[in-house]
Design an enzyme around this catalytic site. Structure first.
Site, short mmCIF file in Angstrom:
data_model
loop_
_atom_site.label_atom_id
_atom_site.label_comp_id
_atom_site.label_asym_id
_atom_site.label_seq_id
_atom_site.Cartn_x
_atom_site.Cartn_y
_atom_site.Cartn_z
CG ASP A 126 -2.01 -1.04 1.16
OD1 ASP A 126 -2.43 -1.38 0.04
OD2 ASP A 126 -2.44 -1.51 2.22
CG ASP A 144 -6.56 -1.64 -1.76
OD1 ASP A 144 -6.76 -2.86 -1.92
OD2 ASP A 144 -5.65 -1.20 -1.03
#
EC number: 3.4.23.36
Length: 166
Positions: A126, A144
């Protein structure tokens, strides 16, 4: 009626899988760029509300189950693969429904982008960090984002369909 690129024939998987592949490509290339540029935990402030960071997520959305001990890697990988099979079935069956299929293609690309991370790295990478002052939204990635946009489009498509049937 002649088949065109703008409206895939019923059962035409290729256009939708192509969109999923583009999502995967952008997701993986962005993660490679971050891995080459940042060390774990590093942060680069771009604006007063947005940073690029490098964090690892061993869990699910928002770090759910990230400290569960390792089993979650395989559980979320299996879930991603199962979702892939279901989505491919739905795309094959409903490929002519453009918004529905686009939303599924985006969800598929995002899910597979994160599955690739789990298989290659053992965690999801991330790097997008939005914040307001000291409060930070959990870091996330392009996969995402694709899942979220796909889910919003799926809800919109369903609401549109329900309103149209009244």
């Amino acid at each position: 009626m002649a088949k065109t690129l703008s409206k895939p024939a019923s059962g035409a998987l290729a256009p939708w899988l192509g969109i999923s592949l583009i999502v995967i490509l952008f997701d993986q290339l962005s993660k490679i760029a971050i891995l080459k540029t940042f060390v774990y935990g590093a942060q680069h402030e771009l604006t007063s509300f947005f940073n690029l960071v490098l964090v690892y997520n061993r869990g699910a959305a928002f770090g759910f189950l990230s400290t569960a001990g390792g089993w979650q890697r395989w559980a979320f990988t299996a879930l991603g693969i199962a979702a892939t099979l279901v989505i491919c079935f739905l795309l094959k069956r409903h490929g002519q429904q453009r918004l529905f299929s686009l939303s599924l293609a985006m969800i598929l690309g995002g899910a597979l982008g994160n599955v690739i991370d789990r298989l290659v790295y053992g965690h999801v990478i991330d790097f997008l960090d939005f914040h307001l002052g000291a409060w930070h939204f959990p870091a996330f990635n392009l996969a995402d984002s694709a899942i979220t946009v796909g889910a919003v489009l799926l809800i919109y498509d369903e609401l549109r369909r329900v309103r149209g049937s009244r």
